[in-house]
Scaffold this active site. Structure first.
Site, PDB file in Angstrom:
ATOM      1  N   ASP A  79       1.270  -1.143   0.147  1.00  8.63           N
ATOM      2  CA  ASP A  79       0.427   0.027   0.222  1.00  8.63           C
ATOM      3  C   ASP A  79       0.497   1.318  -0.355  1.00  8.63           C
ATOM      4  O   ASP A  79       0.455   2.466   0.136  1.00  8.63           O
ATOM      5  CB  ASP A  79      -1.299   0.130   1.088  1.00  8.63           C
ATOM      6  CG  ASP A  79      -0.107  -0.042   2.330  1.00  8.63           C
ATOM      7  OD1 ASP A  79       0.923  -0.036   2.656  1.00  8.63           O
ATOM      8  OD2 ASP A  79      -0.965   0.051   3.828  1.00  8.63           O
ATOM      9  N   TYR A 107      12.347   2.874  -0.960  1.00  7.58           N
ATOM     10  CA  TYR A 107      11.428   1.197  -1.047  1.00  7.58           C
ATOM     11  C   TYR A 107      10.400   1.380  -1.399  1.00  7.58           C
ATOM     12  O   TYR A 107      10.162   0.293  -2.257  1.00  7.58           O
ATOM     13  CB  TYR A 107      10.888   0.840   0.965  1.00  7.58           C
ATOM     14  CG  TYR A 107       9.986  -0.213   0.769  1.00  7.58           C
ATOM     15  CD1 TYR A 107      10.557  -1.562   0.167  1.00  7.58           C
ATOM     16  CD2 TYR A 107       8.755   0.487   0.966  1.00  7.58           C
ATOM     17  CE1 TYR A 107       9.593  -2.559   0.538  1.00  7.58           C
ATOM     18  CE2 TYR A 107       8.072  -1.214   0.822  1.00  7.58           C
ATOM     19  CZ  TYR A 107       8.334  -2.118   0.661  1.00  7.58           C
ATOM     20  OH  TYR A 107       7.683  -3.040   0.581  1.00  7.58           O
ATOM     21  N   LYS A 128       9.173  -0.237  -5.039  1.00 11.04           N
ATOM     22  CA  LYS A 128       8.073  -1.265  -5.604  1.00 11.04           C
ATOM     23  C   LYS A 128       7.217  -0.078  -6.753  1.00 11.04           C
ATOM     24  O   LYS A 128       6.521  -1.427  -7.633  1.00 11.04           O
ATOM     25  CB  LYS A 128       7.662  -1.262  -3.924  1.00 11.04           C
ATOM     26  CG  LYS A 128       8.234  -2.166  -3.062  1.00 11.04           C
ATOM     27  CD  LYS A 128       8.402  -3.678  -3.389  1.00 11.04           C
ATOM     28  CE  LYS A 128       6.719  -4.157  -3.696  1.00 11.04           C
ATOM     29  NZ  LYS A 128       7.246  -6.309  -3.967  1.00 11.04           N
TER      30      LYS A 128
END
Ligand code: NAD
Ligand code: DAU
Length: 352
Positions: A134, A159, A163
């Site tokens: 999310d 990060y 993603k």
């Protein structure tokens, strides 16, 4: 029939493989690089199980992946492999770019070549399921509605940016080459085999070791917590019935402020393993410097997954968190093994 699971020695990947083989006999080929976060012990119960083959290797090793695909002929690939810890991405983003972006790209290329070589029936059955987060949607204000699948991508950490890039590549491989992909974007998981660099296992570990329980900033940041087994059932359901090229948000409907999570952990530990001096573990809470760029709130709207595929989490936060604390109390050897060596170097660097 066979599935290939990448990142299977990590927290969620290991839970997924254990769960999968507990539910059916379809063979699993595990591919994991065994970074600091990967641990063969997580899959120790499968060591002599003929339904499981473990291979140590990198998703970015095109030759190895191509060989595995030729040899095992999987009908699906589930991609859990990633660098996953936000704080580590702030200290050193390079590994995140390499695995989450370049690694996913190389994996997609190998999978595209394999899929193109399949006969029509196998081609139609094949699935590539990409496990994402999310965090790609950025941070919510207190009154914003929860993230839906059509929210804009606004990643804030190295990060989450890595993603997000991997999600875009997966989407592009569907749109451009027709690769049959599915993507899941899940909220914060917790449960067995969670590496103690993340908030919940770190707090349990530090509490029992008599150490400080570090809360970043004011502790009012909100995360939406999901018991890991519920994430695994959601992934199985999406693999089974998800619409090709679509994304599904997975969440626990469990928004909690960090300080409340830590209070809950302390209270359960006070009941299950009281301190020798009779005081509460809450006394060990310490407020420390905030995480740079810290996202304030995440919340997932998992309505689509419920409406279209009939999935809802089985655990509430209250039942899942108690199970989790008990698992850590019952598995102290696992904790000791994973908190030696390099783990201490990380804790020294992050919390000094
Ligand atoms: P983890 O860090 O516990 O495990 C990652 C695993 O991937 C490790 O076993 C590691 O050895 C392996 N790995 C790393 N680089 C690799 C490479 N180049 N090739 C092969 N294997 C490699 O992570 P996790 O918490 O289990 O997360 C799994 C996936 O789920 C990740 O993609 C993560 O982004 C996503 N996710 C995690 C959460 C969460 O709360 N933990 C929530 C939503 C999504
Ligand atoms: O939302 C899904 C994401 O959840 C996954 O994509 C990530 O892989 C996973 O690591 C997790 O990211 P978070 O950054 O939310 O998880 P973490 O456990 O690191 O931190 C949870 C919250 O607790 C966050 O607001 C930071 C805070 N925190 C964390 C640590 C490690 C502290 O206050 N103190 C700590 O020592």
């Amino acid at each position: 029939m066979t599935i290939l699971v990448t990142g299977s020695a990590g927290f969620i990947g290991a839970n997924f493989v254990l769960d999968w083989l507990a539910q059916n006999d379809e063979t699993v080929v595990s591919l994991d690089k065994l970074t600091y976060a990967g641990n063969r012990q997580n899959l120790a119960s499968l060591e002599k199980d003929p339904r499981h083959h473990f291979v140590q290797g990198d998703i970015g090793d095109a030759e190895l992946v191509a060989d595995l695909l030729r040899q095992h002929h999987p009908r699906a690939i589930l991609n859990f492999a990633a660098e996953s810890h936000v704080d580590r991405s702030i200290h050193g983003p390079e590994d995140f770019i390499q695995t989450n972006i370049v690694g996913t790209f190389r994996l997609l290329e190998a999978v595209r070549a394999y899929w193109s070589s399949l006969g029509e029936a196998d081609k139609t059955l094949f699935r590539f399921l990409h496990v994402s987060t999310d965090e790609v949607y950025g941070s919510l204000e207190p009154t914003d509605p929860a993230f839906r699948e059509d929210n804009k991508y606004e990643p804030n950490s190295p990060y989450s940016a890595s993603k997000a890039a991997s999600d875009h590549l997966v989407r592009a491989y569907h749109h451009t080459y027709g690769l049959p992909v599915l993507t899941t974007n899940c909220s914060n998981n917790y449960g067995p085999y969670h590496f103690p660099e993340k908030l919940i296992p770190l707090v349990i570990h530090n509490a029992l070791a008599g150490k400080d329980l570090p809360i970043y900033g004011d502790g009012q940041q909100i995360r939406d917590w999901l018991y890991v087994k519920d994430h695994c059932t959601a992934i199985r359901r999406v693999l089974e019935a998800g619409q090709l090229g679509e994304t599904y948000n997975v969440g626990g409907w469990n928004e909690k402020a960090n300080i409340d999570v830590v209070h809950t952990l302390c209270d359960i530990l006070d009941q299950e393993k009281p301190r020798d001096d009779g005081k509460s573990y809450r006394d060990q809470i310490t407020f420390v410097r905030d995480r740079p760029g810290h996202d304030r709130r995440y919340a997932i709207d998992a309505t689509r997954l419920e409406r279209e595929l009939g999935w809802r989490p089985a655990e509430t936060f209250e039942t899942g968190i108690r199970k989790t604390v008990r698992w850590y109390l019952d598995n102290q050897t696992w904790v000791e093994n994973v908190t030696s060596g390099a783990y201490r170097d990380w804790v020294g660097q992050q919390y000094s």
